[in-house]
Motif scaffolding. Structure first.
Motif, PDB file in Angstrom:
ATOM      1  N   THR A 115       0.820  -1.205   0.000  1.00 17.61           N
ATOM      2  CA  THR A 115       0.000   0.000   0.000  1.00 17.61           C
ATOM      3  C   THR A 115       0.858   1.260   0.000  1.00 17.61           C
ATOM      4  N   THR A 138      -7.795   0.485  -0.776  1.00 22.36           N
ATOM      5  CA  THR A 138      -6.546   0.110  -0.103  1.00 22.36           C
ATOM      6  C   THR A 138      -6.268   0.973   1.123  1.00 22.36           C
ATOM      7  N   LYS A 195      -2.911  -6.891  -5.872  1.00 20.36           N
ATOM      8  CA  LYS A 195      -2.620  -6.787  -4.444  1.00 20.36           C
ATOM      9  C   LYS A 195      -2.417  -8.200  -3.884  1.00 20.36           C
TER      10      LYS A 195
END
Length: 509
Positions: free
Chosen positions: A11, A135, A193
């Motif tokens: 992130t 996120t 991710k």
């Protein structure tokens, strides 16, 4: 536009990439948000071309800003849009507030508060779009938003998450008993991710589409990471098309060591997949009880007896590349002969199934695995080899440690199989499907890997190419036969289609 980005960033790295993009492109942060929203809107408009009503649920942060922008863009395309947001807007982020105000100025959008969801009937032709956290989440969702997620999860309508489903963290597991939005589709920006790729978290994401929003190429190229997705661009660089002047003596000698009384099918599957994967000369070392079966089903391979009903001899030519384990059994004679062989063998090989089960009986056996070898455990085999872990994230970290410690490649089989290298890298595979969850799929993988290693692919390339290739053949098989009906032998039958696919410069499949 869908892309297959290789690198997986955290992130914090993604935030850095956003900042650098804004600086280098000479744009504002609201411009970048508009770019992201436009990518989502374009995908939605291409997917839904009927009279659907879009219900968009927006959080207070920048992910909510994405949602407000999508609402405005859809409404301008004459789509029916209703927006739900928190009862108070005082805590909206700067960008969310800007896009909330812009959406409010559009006359065609209906606005509601979260607390009205219980009393407002949702139309049958509705599409739910979730833009609650993305996120940016760093805590367990509670209160009104958690209640909204729980209600939405009970509604039987198509659900889309923007960036990532609310309740998930990008880089780790959520807290226990968290409310997590269960999406059918996730539209994420530029990068995969980590949480998309693990079973405990990926199950909430549905079908994942990575949308290109033109983030900084310099950052993507130069920023280091140890986590990757096996993208098709990489595979096309690894793939070695067959030289027109090659012959069987230049395409490797593959030796499959597999099978025992009652388990000869494993040897057949591994042998067939090695043959189909381009092996120049293929040998199957198996007990005499399987000679007829193998010579009838795999006439192109040469049979070498290594025992009566179980393998008791491990003798090979020096130039053979070995794949050992499917259906091998763990009889005392097999175990003794295999461990003696391992003590004296130094070349990289492929180890699977019962070969790993024999090794796992004594942890000191792990040191016998030759450097640069490839092992292919499923989670239970991994546990027997290296010990218990609480979840797949923890299992991966233990796998990293062991791959570095032993100097081997670990192919940790899962929904998104991970290739762990001795250099502490992890490559997630995104080909393959649940139709491959049948006994025999792993045997096919061993044959492919051994064939590629025999054809002089370096161990790392053999592992990456083999895992991707195996999954791609599985995808073609599922498309032809369905996930429910496809068999590992159907997967093997599609190996040629994968080679044909790779031979096309601009594949349309």
């Amino acid at each position: 536009m869908k892309i297959e980005t290789m690198k997986i960033f955290t992130t914090s790295q993604i935030k850095q990439c956003d900042r650098l993009t804004i600086e280098n492109d000479g744009i504002t942060d609201i411009d970048l948000m508009e770019r992201a929203a436009s990518a989502c809107t374009d995908w939605i408009l291409a997917q839904y071309q009927r009279d659907e009503h879009f219900y968009i649920f927006c959080g207070n942060g920048n992910n909510g800003g994405d949602g407000f922008a999508v609402a405005r863009q859809l409404s301008k395309q004459r789509r029916k849009v209703s927006v739900f947001s928190a009862s108070e807007h005082k805590q909206l982020s700067k960008l969310a507030q800007i896009n909330f105000n812009k959406a409010k100025a559009v006359s065609g959008i209906s606005f509601f508060h979260f607390n009205e969801l219980k009393t407002l009937p949702i139309k049958d032709n509705a599409i739910i779009i979730e833009a609650l956290f993305g996120t940016g989440l760093n805590r367990k969702i509670e209160g009104e938003t958690a209640e909204v997620i729980d209600i939405l999860n009970e509604i039987d309508l198509a659900k889309i998450s923007i960036d990532m489903p609310a309740g998930l963290f990008a880089d780790d597991l959520p807290e226990p008993e968290s409310s997590i939005f269960k999406a059918d589709t996730t539209l994420s920006f530029q990068f995969w991710k980590k949480s998309f790729l693990h079973p405990e978290t990926g199950k909430y994401c549905g079908k994942i589409y990575i949308l290109n929003i033109s983030l900084s190429k310099d950052f993507i190229e130069n920023e280091p990471t140890e986590n990757y997705v096996i993208g098709e661009e990489l595979i096309r660089k690894i793939y070695q098309p067959r030289n027109d002047f090659s012959h069987k003596g230049t395409l490797g000698k593959t030796a499959i060591v597999a099978g025992s009384l009652g388990k000869m099918g494993a040897a057949v599957l591994a042998t067939k997949s090695a043959l189909r994967s381009g092996s120049g000369l293929t040998f199957t070392h198996a007990p005499k009880c399987g000679s007829e079966t193998l010579q009838i089903t795999c006439p192109e391979a040469m049979f070498v007896a290594n025992g009566k009903n179980f393998a008791e001899e491990f003798n090979f030519e020096d130039d053979q590349t070995l794949g050992i384990g499917p259906g091998l059994g763990t009889e005392i004679g097999t175990e003794k002969a295999f461990l003696i062989f391992l003590k004296n063998h130094k070349k990289p090989l492929i180890l699977d199934a019962d070969a790993l089960n024999i090794i796992s009986k004594d942890t000191t056996n792990l040191s016998l695995i030759p450097k640069d070898s490839i092992i292919t455990p499923h989670p239970k085999e991994f546990e027997r080899l290296f010990g218990k872990t609480k979840n797949s994230f923890e299992r991966l970290e233990l796998g990293r440690k062991k791959a570095v410690e032993l100097g081997i490649f670990i192919i940790l089989k899962d929904h998104h199989t991970q290739v762990i290298t001795p250099e502490n890298e992890v490559f997630y595979n995104i080909t393959g499907n649940s139709g491959m969850a049948k006994g025999g799929s792993g045997d096919a993988l061993l044959g492919i890997l051994t064939s590629f290693l025999a054809q002089d692919y370096p161990p790392k390339h053999a592992a990456l190419f083999g895992v991707w290739f195996h999954g791609k053949a599985g995808d073609f098989a599922a498309e032809r036969f369905s996930k429910e009906a496809m068999l590992p032998s159907d997967l093997i039958g599609q190996i040629g289609e994968v080679f044909k696919y790779l031979s096309k410069k601009n594949p349309s499949h």
